[in-house]
Scaffold this active site. Structure first.
Site, PDB file in Angstrom:
ATOM      1  N   SER A   1       0.794  -1.231   0.000  1.00 27.96           N
ATOM      2  CA  SER A   1       0.000   0.000   0.000  1.00 27.96           C
ATOM      3  C   SER A   1       0.823   1.274   0.000  1.00 27.96           C
ATOM      4  O   SER A   1       0.312   2.333  -0.324  1.00 27.96           O
ATOM      5  CB  SER A   1      -0.945  -0.006   1.198  1.00 27.96           C
ATOM      6  OG  SER A   1      -0.190  -0.072   2.388  1.00 27.96           O
TER       7      SER A   1
ATOM      8  N   HIS B   1      -5.436  -4.267  -1.386  1.00 31.57           N
ATOM      9  CA  HIS B   1      -5.271  -3.209  -2.387  1.00 31.57           C
ATOM     10  C   HIS B   1      -5.233  -3.735  -3.823  1.00 31.57           C
ATOM     11  O   HIS B   1      -5.041  -2.960  -4.754  1.00 31.57           O
ATOM     12  CB  HIS B   1      -4.005  -2.388  -2.103  1.00 31.57           C
ATOM     13  CG  HIS B   1      -4.167  -1.436  -0.964  1.00 31.57           C
ATOM     14  ND1 HIS B   1      -4.732  -0.187  -1.108  1.00 31.57           N
ATOM     15  CD2 HIS B   1      -3.874  -1.560   0.352  1.00 31.57           C
ATOM     16  CE1 HIS B   1      -4.749   0.424   0.063  1.00 31.57           C
ATOM     17  NE2 HIS B   1      -4.245  -0.386   0.976  1.00 31.57           N
TER      18      HIS B   1
ATOM     19  N   LYS C   1     -12.265  -1.374   0.718  1.00 30.41           N
ATOM     20  CA  LYS C   1     -11.478  -0.479  -0.141  1.00 30.41           C
ATOM     21  C   LYS C   1     -12.179  -0.345  -1.495  1.00 30.41           C
ATOM     22  O   LYS C   1     -13.134   0.403  -1.588  1.00 30.41           O
ATOM     23  CB  LYS C   1     -10.032  -0.949  -0.188  1.00 30.41           C
ATOM     24  CG  LYS C   1      -9.375  -0.668   1.178  1.00 30.41           C
ATOM     25  CD  LYS C   1      -7.953  -1.063   1.320  1.00 30.41           C
ATOM     26  CE  LYS C   1      -7.457  -0.627   2.694  1.00 30.41           C
ATOM     27  NZ  LYS C   1      -6.704  -1.654   3.386  1.00 30.41           N
TER      28      LYS C   1
HETATM   29  C1  LIG Z   1      -6.666  -2.025   4.822  1.00 31.57           C
HETATM   30  C2  LIG Z   1      -5.978  -3.331   4.918  1.00 31.57           C
HETATM   31  C3  LIG Z   1      -6.457  -4.334   5.769  1.00 31.57           C
HETATM   32  C4  LIG Z   1      -7.604  -4.104   6.701  1.00 31.57           C
HETATM   33  O1  LIG Z   1      -8.818  -4.098   6.032  1.00 31.57           O
HETATM   34  P1  LIG Z   1     -10.132  -3.500   6.746  1.00 31.57           P
HETATM   35  O2  LIG Z   1     -11.233  -4.168   6.034  1.00 31.57           O
HETATM   36  O3  LIG Z   1     -10.092  -2.028   6.544  1.00 31.57           O
HETATM   37  O4  LIG Z   1     -10.061  -3.892   8.176  1.00 31.57           O
HETATM   38  C5  LIG Z   1      -5.807  -5.557   5.770  1.00 31.57           C
HETATM   39  N1  LIG Z   1      -4.737  -5.776   4.984  1.00 31.57           N
HETATM   40  C6  LIG Z   1      -4.238  -4.832   4.171  1.00 31.57           C
HETATM   41  C7  LIG Z   1      -3.050  -5.138   3.305  1.00 31.57           C
HETATM   42  C8  LIG Z   1      -4.834  -3.579   4.102  1.00 31.57           C
HETATM   43  O5  LIG Z   1      -4.345  -2.643   3.300  1.00 31.57           O
END
Ligand SMILES: *Cc1c(COP(=O)(O)O)cnc(C)c1O
Length: 395
Positions: A185, A213, A243
């Site tokens: 990310s 992502h 996301k």
């Molecule tokens: C954002 C993210 C998460 C967490 O996801 P949520 O649904 O927001 O709890 C887990 N792993 C990665 C790589 C992320 O970027």
């Protein structure tokens, strides 16, 4: 307040503030769309993870409203008591189909999905090889499992091969897993999936890909694993529904046996109330839209490529991203923070990202262009980047 607690908090807060690690939280007044309002001022939003604009999509809102009318606002219980509604079953079938796997399990968030899924399978008799830049929820999930954690240099396939060989040949562990983000990310780089699978097959590793992502972005929306045609090889395709999907929740897609095991062992599934009906319905709608209309993912890439080209053309270092994630790398931590502040004042909402989130000396602001931005919004953002960059003598 307990005096011990008060001392702990006072010292802790002072320490954070001294180190510049105490962050104040901006409040968005209204929806988290391509333009947001903060303190009564409109800003072009380049900080969200709302890749496809689904968080504010009218059809998702309608689906959530209809489901809320039909089922109510809450699921009423944890999944294994009687909080599994038919809409949850539909959701999991949709996710499995979308990911190209036999089955899927939905969780309340990506974070608790990693906490639950890793520790349901790995134990203190096992070892986990973990990429150095993995997300916090992976790190916490690995710790919770009690397995030996072996850090692998970021995307370094020689290091992975060496450490996998050592771990397997040591005979110390019952199982060995390799766990990685699909898309990282902070830099927007993609895990080297074909090489990873080759090494995994050589040493019999379990492979776990967190595609938070990558889903909705790569593989025509189906994610990093699909992009490389490895849907039937990767054991765990984990992802988030918060996301690109725009709602909330997490999932693992995999074999029927794996999902059966997680449904009986993953603790957040057993002991935390299931996703709301409204969220479940909105996710189902998001997956339908993505499958039936490629324009969402296409527009995301078009906007991202457009924005990246323009930033590069005016002289910014945008790193080596292979995805819409667009870092603007400044280097110095203070400069990155000052730069972000100036951009926000001028009307572009971005977040500075500095050590320890990224290595020292690689301070940056991260941009997340989405399918919901118009070319005019992106042009305006670039104009502000140019103005601020010249003023601060960065470009
Ligand atoms: C954002 C993210 C998460 C967490 O996801 P949520 O649904 O927001 O709890 C887990 N792993 C990665 C790589 C992320 O970027």
């Amino acid at each position: 307040m307990s005096p011990k607690l008060e001392t702990f908090l006072d010292e802790g807060l002072d320490n954070l503030k001294e180190k510049g690690l105490y962050s104040t939280i901006d409040v968005v007044e209204g929806a988290n769309g391509p333009i947001i309002e903060i303190n009564g001022e409109k800003k072009i939003n380049l900080a969200s993870n709302n890749y496809l604009g689904f968080a504010t999509h009218p059809e998702l809102i309608e689906a959530a409203n209809e489901a809320t009318e039909k089922y109510g606002v809450g699921a009423g219980a944890v999944r294994t008591i009687n909080g599994t509604l038919d809409i949850h079953r539909e959701l999991e079938e949709k996710i499995a189909k979308f990911k190209g796997t036999e089955a899927a399990i939905a969780f309340q968030s990506g974070f608790n999905c990693n906490m639950g899924a890793i520790s349901a399978v790995m134990t203190k008799e096992d070892a986990i090889l973990s990429d150095a830049l993995n997300h916090a929820s992976i790190i916490d999930g690995c710790r919770l499992s009690g397995a030996k954690i072996i850090r692998v240099n970021h995307s370094d396939m020689e290091d992975l091969d060496k450490k996998a060989k050592e771990a397997v040949e040591s005979g110390l562990y019952k199982k060995v897993m390799y766990i990685t983000d699909g898309v990282f990310s902070m830099d927007g780089d993609v895990a080297k999936m074909p090489e990873i699978m080759e090494i995994a097959e050589k040493y019999g590793l379990i492979v776990y890909v967190d595609d938070a992502h990558g889903s909705g972005v790569l593989g025509k929306g189906a994610g990093t694993v699909k992009e490389f045609g490895l849907s039937d090889k990767v054991d765990f395709q984990m992802g988030t529904l918060s996301k690109a999907i725009g709602v909330v929740g997490g999932y693992v897609a995999g074999s029927q046996k794996l999902i059966d095991w997680l449904k009986s062992q993953a603790r957040p599934f057993l002991f935390s109330t299931s996703l709301t009906p409204g969220a479940s319905a909105a996710v189902i709608k998001a997956l339908d839209l993505m499958e039936s209309d490629p324009s969402y993912v296409d527009t995301l890439w078009e906007n991202a490529n457009y924005f990246k080209e323009k930033l590069q053309a005016i002289g910014y270092d945008i790193g080596e991203s292979e995805t819409p994630i667009t870092p603007v790398i400044l280097g110095d931590e203070k400069l990155a923070q000052e730069f972000a502040k100036r951009l926000i004042d001028e009307g572009v909402y971005v977040k500075p990202i500095v050590f320890p989130t990224v290595p020292l000396g690689t301070g940056r602001v991260r941009n997340m262009p989405t399918a919901a931005h118009t070319k005019e919004m992106l042009d305006e953002a670039v104009a502000i980047y140019e103005k601020v960059g010249k003023e601060m003598k960065i470009i």
